[in-house]
Design a protein around this motif. Sequence first.
Motif, PDB file in Angstrom:
ATOM      1  N   GLU B  25       0.834  -1.202   0.000  1.00  0.00           N
ATOM      2  CA  GLU B  25       0.000   0.000   0.000  1.00  0.00           C
ATOM      3  C   GLU B  25       0.875   1.261   0.000  1.00  0.00           C
ATOM      4  N   LYS B  26       2.006   1.180   0.703  1.00  0.00           N
ATOM      5  CA  LYS B  26       2.907   2.341   0.805  1.00  0.00           C
ATOM      6  C   LYS B  26       3.661   2.612  -0.491  1.00  0.00           C
ATOM      7  N   TYR B  27       3.946   1.538  -1.244  1.00  0.00           N
ATOM      8  CA  TYR B  27       4.848   1.688  -2.393  1.00  0.00           C
ATOM      9  C   TYR B  27       4.135   1.588  -3.747  1.00  0.00           C
ATOM     10  N   GLY B  28       3.001   0.918  -3.781  1.00  0.00           N
ATOM     11  CA  GLY B  28       2.273   0.798  -5.051  1.00  0.00           C
ATOM     12  C   GLY B  28       3.038   0.071  -6.137  1.00  0.00           C
ATOM     13  N   CYS B  29       3.755  -0.981  -5.757  1.00  0.00           N
ATOM     14  CA  CYS B  29       4.576  -1.693  -6.748  1.00  0.00           C
ATOM     15  C   CYS B  29       3.754  -2.631  -7.628  1.00  0.00           C
ATOM     16  N   PHE B  30       2.744  -3.273  -7.031  1.00  0.00           N
ATOM     17  CA  PHE B  30       2.084  -4.363  -7.744  1.00  0.00           C
ATOM     18  C   PHE B  30       0.736  -3.936  -8.323  1.00  0.00           C
ATOM     19  N   LEU B  31       0.466  -4.406  -9.548  1.00  0.00           N
ATOM     20  CA  LEU B  31      -0.840  -4.207 -10.163  1.00  0.00           C
ATOM     21  C   LEU B  31      -1.696  -5.457 -10.034  1.00  0.00           C
ATOM     22  N   SER B 140      10.857   3.503 -16.725  1.00  0.00           N
ATOM     23  CA  SER B 140       9.482   3.087 -16.580  1.00  0.00           C
ATOM     24  C   SER B 140       9.269   1.864 -15.680  1.00  0.00           C
ATOM     25  N   SER B 141      10.331   1.068 -15.429  1.00  0.00           N
ATOM     26  CA  SER B 141      10.139  -0.144 -14.615  1.00  0.00           C
ATOM     27  C   SER B 141      10.125   0.201 -13.126  1.00  0.00           C
ATOM     28  N   GLY B 142       9.406   1.244 -12.736  1.00  0.00           N
ATOM     29  CA  GLY B 142       9.447   1.719 -11.357  1.00  0.00           C
ATOM     30  C   GLY B 142       8.920   0.719 -10.346  1.00  0.00           C
ATOM     31  N   GLY B 143       7.863  -0.001 -10.694  1.00  0.00           N
ATOM     32  CA  GLY B 143       7.294  -0.977  -9.767  1.00  0.00           C
ATOM     33  C   GLY B 143       8.261  -2.114  -9.503  1.00  0.00           C
ATOM     34  N   SER B 144       8.930  -2.583 -10.544  1.00  0.00           N
ATOM     35  CA  SER B 144       9.900  -3.676 -10.389  1.00  0.00           C
ATOM     36  C   SER B 144      11.094  -3.232  -9.548  1.00  0.00           C
ATOM     37  N   ALA B 145      11.556  -2.016  -9.770  1.00  0.00           N
ATOM     38  CA  ALA B 145      12.708  -1.507  -9.016  1.00  0.00           C
ATOM     39  C   ALA B 145      12.338  -1.286  -7.548  1.00  0.00           C
TER      40      ALA B 145
END
Lengths: 124, 471
Positions: B25-31, B140-145
Amino acid sequence: MTAATAEYFVFREWPYIVRSPFLRYNLFMPITLDEVQHVAKLARLELTESELLAFQQELNALLGHFQDISDVDLEGIDPKPHAVSLRNVWADDVIELPLDRDMVLKNAPKSRAGLFVVPTIIEE
Amino acid sequence: MLRAKQVSAREVAQAHLDRIRHEDEKYGCFLTVDEPRTLAEADHAQELLDRGEAGPLTGIPIAIKDNISTKGLRTTCASRILENYVPPFDATVMQQISSQGLVTLGKTNLDEFAMGTSCENSAFKPSRNPWDTSRSPGGSSGGSAAAVAAELAPLSLGSDTGGSIRMPASLCGIVGYKPTYGRVSRYGLVAFGSSLDQIGPFARNVEDCALLAEAISGHDHRDSTSLQDAKIKVGGLKSGRLNGLKFALPKEMFEGALEPGVRQIMEETVATLTREGVQFTEISIPEIGLGVTTYYIIAPAEASSNLARFDGVRYGPREESQGHIGVVAATRGRLFGHEVKARIMIGTYALSAGYYDAFYLKAQKVRAKMAAKFEQAFQDFDAVLTPASPVVAFKLGELSDDPLQLKLLDFCTIPANMGGFPGISLNAGFSDGLPVGVQLLAPVMGDEKLLQMAYSVERALPDAIRRPNMP
């Protein structure tokens, strides 16, 4: 890169990449709203009035940059369409399993009898 | 620990899923996260472990950028036009990682269709930087990083068209690696700029990164640009030495546009590596200054063609309008985000009659010239060292009104995509508590040596594998 040469510019000023093209910006003919509309038509994009205006601005700003490369001496240089040079490869004619039709069609907005339904192309 | 049977693959997977459920919830990495699927993959990995058929990464969880096709698992490209798309096939990299028993945790956020440098162009949500959640993880790979930096996943996959792996790795303080074009199959990667796109790994250290690179590389007949000797072999990773290596510093990457904190870390890095016996020489490649311009002709041109497939017939919703062209235009106009439309417009314009020679052809010539200059440098030097990003993580929203400013952030990473050669970013230090990445570039097919050098550089840099303070 010693401390003595560290006559840096702050990030927001972007001296050598950004500023120079804008200095030459006036030499360049900005694109009109009609042209933006024409490009949108070619690209099959329905755009609102405010989007057209926004893209006109963005395109013109970028086109200012594009002038950067117009002065470069490129005499005798072949264009490089690929990252790594390649030659044509022939694939063996092997039958492989096709995609699962139901899984494919599940993603389509409309399908019937195992086929995609497309919008009407020829009017009756 | 997995092989010593101290923990089971299921326990490892469950622990990561729990952490994602509580912390993401804090980072928003996963869709998309599909827990039963992940646990089933973990059980499969356990079977491999029990049978003694495990590879070095069997049972290790991994997060996947949401532009890599996963059979039966939603793949959105962070776009509303693919919001409910479930691929009917696996990307080649997915087949490779599942055959080696890696366990997929879920799909990670990105700028829509990988177009952006901040992860704010996602149609669903922005991702946040674990070092400071008010800041961008890069893109653009912000969620993965961010997932790797926040310890939600030990490994992840991204894609890199102009820096989309190396730049967010830099902003998140982890390792990000773009292999030589053609060493990792692009089959199943939703295409953006086909002559530039390359899938690559994120990890917390060079060794993990190299193991994942080995796992996903290899020739693939389904990717027509796949190289014959594509497999990356990392056996000699630890046998390199810094002493005697020759690194080039292209002065165009150090003058001007660097943020002061980044410049300082770069100077410290050069000093540290000099003490370890690396010889540095300043070189000049004037075409670096033209990289962003060249990229913003070539990449949108290729994108405008690749994204023509989104026509509301085979995938995505269909918007109703007058006539079949109206239907296609309405679907695309209403469901693509602003930046995607902007790039399609730029690309269409650059390729349109009367402008092709002036823009696209010329850009390809500049590309050739830049690549040739780098090839020359690689003949004289073992590697080229540069910053991975001219800035540290910036505040979310800080640059989102300024598309040009955001585009310029790629100027350190673009040359590797233009020339197809490999590049790796690793953490070199901190500026006001935010990570600063250093990038090493090596010649085409020089991936093994590059990883070996990066491993040695990582040993020499004190901050290379520091973690953010997190709960």
